[in-house]
Design a protein around this motif. Structure first.
Motif, PDB file in Angstrom:
ATOM      1  N   GLU A 103       1.494  67.556  34.210  1.00  0.00           N
ATOM      2  CA  GLU A 103       3.015  67.007  34.047  1.00  0.00           C
ATOM      3  C   GLU A 103       3.813  68.224  33.727  1.00  0.00           C
ATOM      4  O   GLU A 103       4.766  68.089  34.059  1.00  0.00           O
ATOM      5  N   ALA A 104       3.310  68.720  32.701  1.00  0.00           N
ATOM      6  CA  ALA A 104       4.182  69.934  32.146  1.00  0.00           C
ATOM      7  C   ALA A 104       4.683  70.945  33.194  1.00  0.00           C
ATOM      8  O   ALA A 104       5.713  71.154  33.376  1.00  0.00           O
ATOM      9  N   LEU A 105       3.734  71.215  34.201  1.00  0.00           N
ATOM     10  CA  LEU A 105       4.031  72.111  35.357  1.00  0.00           C
ATOM     11  C   LEU A 105       4.960  71.370  36.288  1.00  0.00           C
ATOM     12  O   LEU A 105       5.783  72.078  36.902  1.00  0.00           O
ATOM     13  N   ILE A 106       4.736  70.144  36.421  1.00  0.00           N
ATOM     14  CA  ILE A 106       5.497  69.630  37.371  1.00  0.00           C
ATOM     15  C   ILE A 106       6.993  69.445  36.826  1.00  0.00           C
ATOM     16  O   ILE A 106       7.810  69.700  37.462  1.00  0.00           O
ATOM     17  N   GLN A 107       7.149  69.139  35.526  1.00  0.00           N
ATOM     18  CA  GLN A 107       8.429  69.300  34.871  1.00  0.00           C
ATOM     19  C   GLN A 107       9.382  70.438  34.976  1.00  0.00           C
ATOM     20  O   GLN A 107      10.264  70.804  35.047  1.00  0.00           O
ATOM     21  N   ALA A 108       8.398  71.862  34.956  1.00  0.00           N
ATOM     22  CA  ALA A 108       8.956  73.074  35.050  1.00  0.00           C
ATOM     23  C   ALA A 108       9.225  73.432  36.338  1.00  0.00           C
ATOM     24  O   ALA A 108       9.458  74.760  36.656  1.00  0.00           O
ATOM     25  N   GLY A 109       8.989  72.587  37.419  1.00  0.00           N
ATOM     26  CA  GLY A 109       9.064  72.982  38.820  1.00  0.00           C
ATOM     27  C   GLY A 109       8.150  73.761  39.259  1.00  0.00           C
ATOM     28  O   GLY A 109       8.329  74.449  40.437  1.00  0.00           O
ATOM     29  N   VAL A 110       6.965  73.778  38.679  1.00  0.00           N
ATOM     30  CA  VAL A 110       5.998  74.643  39.212  1.00  0.00           C
ATOM     31  C   VAL A 110       4.420  74.217  39.387  1.00  0.00           C
ATOM     32  O   VAL A 110       3.796  74.514  38.928  1.00  0.00           O
ATOM     33  N   PRO A 111       4.523  72.938  40.273  1.00  0.00           N
ATOM     34  CA  PRO A 111       3.332  72.142  40.302  1.00  0.00           C
ATOM     35  C   PRO A 111       2.094  72.752  40.723  1.00  0.00           C
ATOM     36  O   PRO A 111       1.072  72.370  40.422  1.00  0.00           O
ATOM     37  N   ASP A 112       2.028  73.674  41.416  1.00  0.00           N
ATOM     38  CA  ASP A 112       0.875  74.262  42.172  1.00  0.00           C
ATOM     39  C   ASP A 112       0.165  75.324  41.446  1.00  0.00           C
ATOM     40  O   ASP A 112      -0.717  75.997  42.026  1.00  0.00           O
ATOM     41  N   LEU A 113       0.682  75.799  40.190  1.00  0.00           N
ATOM     42  CA  LEU A 113       0.283  77.047  39.791  1.00  0.00           C
ATOM     43  C   LEU A 113      -0.890  77.098  38.925  1.00  0.00           C
ATOM     44  O   LEU A 113      -1.498  78.092  38.618  1.00  0.00           O
ATOM     45  N   ALA A 114      -1.399  75.771  38.635  1.00  0.00           N
ATOM     46  CA  ALA A 114      -2.402  75.532  37.677  1.00  0.00           C
ATOM     47  C   ALA A 114      -3.679  76.656  37.795  1.00  0.00           C
ATOM     48  O   ALA A 114      -4.009  77.223  36.835  1.00  0.00           O
ATOM     49  N   SER A 115      -4.123  76.804  38.808  1.00  0.00           N
ATOM     50  CA  SER A 115      -5.279  77.680  39.140  1.00  0.00           C
ATOM     51  C   SER A 115      -5.200  79.007  39.197  1.00  0.00           C
ATOM     52  O   SER A 115      -5.737  79.999  39.064  1.00  0.00           O
ATOM     53  N   ARG A 116      -3.709  79.516  39.254  1.00  0.00           N
ATOM     54  CA  ARG A 116      -3.476  80.937  39.730  1.00  0.00           C
ATOM     55  C   ARG A 116      -3.732  81.928  38.310  1.00  0.00           C
ATOM     56  O   ARG A 116      -3.374  81.131  37.224  1.00  0.00           O
ATOM     57  N   GLN A 117      -3.671  83.204  38.486  1.00  0.00           N
ATOM     58  CA  GLN A 117      -3.876  84.118  37.373  1.00  0.00           C
ATOM     59  C   GLN A 117      -2.562  84.285  36.759  1.00  0.00           C
ATOM     60  O   GLN A 117      -1.618  84.530  37.579  1.00  0.00           O
ATOM     61  N   MET A 118      -2.325  84.259  35.458  1.00  0.00           N
ATOM     62  CA  MET A 118      -0.901  84.705  34.995  1.00  0.00           C
ATOM     63  C   MET A 118      -0.458  85.882  35.580  1.00  0.00           C
ATOM     64  O   MET A 118       0.701  86.111  35.853  1.00  0.00           O
ATOM     65  N   ALA A 132       7.218  76.081  30.196  1.00  0.00           N
ATOM     66  CA  ALA A 132       6.414  74.646  29.688  1.00  0.00           C
ATOM     67  C   ALA A 132       5.298  74.849  28.910  1.00  0.00           C
ATOM     68  O   ALA A 132       5.272  74.045  28.092  1.00  0.00           O
ATOM     69  N   ARG A 133       4.993  75.999  28.567  1.00  0.00           N
ATOM     70  CA  ARG A 133       4.021  76.157  27.350  1.00  0.00           C
ATOM     71  C   ARG A 133       4.837  75.814  26.104  1.00  0.00           C
ATOM     72  O   ARG A 133       4.459  75.116  25.118  1.00  0.00           O
ATOM     73  N   ALA A 134       6.118  76.496  25.964  1.00  0.00           N
ATOM     74  CA  ALA A 134       6.770  76.261  24.876  1.00  0.00           C
ATOM     75  C   ALA A 134       7.188  74.902  24.527  1.00  0.00           C
ATOM     76  O   ALA A 134       7.432  74.658  23.256  1.00  0.00           O
ATOM     77  N   LEU A 135       7.336  74.096  25.621  1.00  0.00           N
ATOM     78  CA  LEU A 135       7.811  72.645  25.368  1.00  0.00           C
ATOM     79  C   LEU A 135       6.501  71.866  25.318  1.00  0.00           C
ATOM     80  O   LEU A 135       6.768  70.575  24.966  1.00  0.00           O
TER      81      LEU A 135
END
Lengths: 250, 262
Positions: A103-118, A132-135
């Motif tokens: 949900e947080a990633l969708i809100q931040a407009g980056v829904p597909d990044l979950a498994s990517r390396q920072m 997204a993390r700060a929120l």
């Protein structure tokens, strides 16, 4: 109005150097406050003092009890030796469920990044993940330290629109530092002009016409402010990416 | 089973490897590789002190390692770079240690045993000390894991989350001192840092998350300890260095894997 943070005669030193002199400011719940000021004027130090990373030489910084702070730093370097997926980053330091993370990633407009390396994210993606993390834990105060550095004009405009939306949804106060005066001045309830001390503060148009402010930034930005205000008169569709930056960036 | 010196050696190696693995990850992430070296070198002074004051070697080494670690933590960021401080402290401590050893009358200590370890001479008491220390370190790091990790990623993010990164640094330093103190018998002063850094470095290309990296480092460390001991027994080579050689070979293999994968 609840006061979230209160700076009382705060002096900050770095060795013999005076970083902040006798700063008195406060942040109340729900307002958007922007700090502007030239390089080396103590803007980042003020935020770092607020989170407790710097200790004032004298004066006090009072925080509301149990204040939840969301902090988006100027830049964050994650050492390539440290494997860290976006999903794992969101669970730090407090574990969150997959549902909340998605949900947080969708809100931040980056829904597909979950498994990517920072370390493989682009500048814009990285800032959005940081936000997204700060929120995640519903902060009462969101701190943004030049959060749009490295973003292009449409990117940073979208970022600030997102911040406004977030403020309206969470009803959190926002304290941000920015160089993008024309964007910031229009989006803020209050502007603090900082140069080692508080030069002036108040509503954006008041600050923009203050002599202290013009001494620091010239009168050009006043024109920019006027131009940007004009933006509010006509609505943009969501898909519309044009902005008036070419006119505003004098 | 504890009657066999080989079983004791295997258990000792396993204990050190398991405690060193998660700690080694932090050493790698925080670029503190030289910190492990420095703490280890300083422990020679600990050996000398222990023998002069009739303490156990473990206590002497632990005390010196702790003093060294907290001194460096406190002094860093006050005009000297970390590597300069570590250089000064590590080499001074080993020099003072060697000089102090020479004053010990009537005691002929086998310096080689402390430099390279003597895992085959591990007794029941040693084993208890090693596992006690190892479990303590694992518990400490496990308990503070999230905080340590946040402070490692960014001290400012830690502050914003109400975590004091300086305290976490101290926790890490103490854990490091404990591991060095318990590992001195197993791999010796010169090779302790290797057991911290090499398994973690070998685990990096195979990991997606910090937890994975710590777990894989533990497996690689354990395999190095047991495999090294086996090879040392078969080919009659010194045990500590053989364990480090096995770890180094695994590092090479994992590097090849990451190169092939692109």
């Amino acid at each position: 109005m609840t006061v979230l943070v209160d700076f009382k005669n705060v002096n900050l030193r770095h060795g013999a150097q005076h970083v902040l002199d006798d700063v008195n400011i406060n942040i109340v719940a729900g307002e958007i406050v922007t700090i502007v000021g030239p390089n080396g004027s103590g803007k980042s130090s003020l935020l770092r003092a607020l989170i407790g990373a710097l200790t004032p030489a004298s004066g006090r910084i009072e925080r509301a009890e149990g204040l939840r702070i969301g902090y988006v730093p100027q830049k964050l370097h994650i050492d390539p030796t440290l494997p860290m997926t976006v999903r794992r980053f969101l669970s730090m330091p407090r574990k969150i469920t997959d549902k909340v993370a998605t949900e947080a990633l969708i809100q931040a407009g980056v829904p597909d990044l979950a498994s990517r390396q920072m370390s493989t994210l682009s500048g814009g993606q990285f800032q959005r993940v940081l936000l997204a993390r700060a929120l995640l834990h519903k902060p009462q105060l969101l701190l943004l330290d030049e959060a749009t550095q490295g973003l292009d004009q449409p990117g940073s405009a979208a970022f600030y629109r997102h911040i406004e939306k977030v403020r309206d949804e969470l009803d959190c106060a926002v304290l941000m530092i920015s160089h993008e005066l024309h964007v910031v001045m229009s989006a803020s309830d209050r502007v603090i002009c900082l140069n080692g001390h508080v030069c002036c503060e108040g509503k954006p148009d008041v600050v923009a016409s203050a002599p202290e402010y013009r001494a620091l930034f010239g009168s050009g930005t006043r024109g920019a402010l006027a131009l940007y205000r004009h933006d509010h008169d006509h609505a943009h569709g969501d898909g519309c990416n044009h902005d008036h930056s070419h006119e505003a960036a004098e | 089973m504890l009657d066999s010196f080989l079983a004791r050696a295997a258990l000792a190696g396993l204990g050190v490897a398991l405690a060193a693995a998660p700690l080694g990850c932090f050493v790698v992430w925080r670029r503190m590789a030289y910190f492990g070296d420095a703490t280890a070198h300083a422990s020679i002074l600990g050996v000398a002190l222990a023998l002069s004051f009739n303490m156990s070697v473990f206590t002497g080494v632990l005390v010196v390692a702790l003093i060294m670690a907290t001194t460096v933590s406190t002094l860093s960021g006050r005009g000297y770079a970390m590597d300069t401080l570590l250089g000064v402290m590590a080499h001074s401590a080993i020099a003072f240690g060697l000089v102090a050893v020479s004053f010990l009358e009537g005691v002929r200590i086998d310096l080689m045993a402390y430099l390279f370890g003597d895992i085959l001479a591990v007794g029941r008491t040693d084993l208890a000390v090693i596992w006690g220390g190892a479990l303590l370190v694992i518990a400490l790091v496990g308990w503070r894991w999230q905080k340590l990790l946040t402070a490692t990623v960014s001290p400012d993010l830690a502050y914003a989350n109400g975590i004091d990164p300086k305290r976490e640094q101290l926790v890490l330093t103490i854990a490091l001192a404990v591991v060095v103190a318990v590992a001195i018998k197993v791999v010796g002063v010169l090779l302790i840092a290797a057991l911290l850094v090499i398994p973690a470095a070998a685990a990096r290309p195979l990991s997606q998350t910090p937890e994975r990296m710590a777990a894989i480092a533990a497996v690689i460390g354990a395999l190095s300890a047991l495999g090294g001991l086996h090879l040392a027994y078969t080919f009659d080579t010194p045990a500590g260095p053989t364990m480090v050689c096995v770890a180094a070979v695994m590092f090479a293999l994992s590097s090849v894997v990451s190169l092939v994968r692109g």
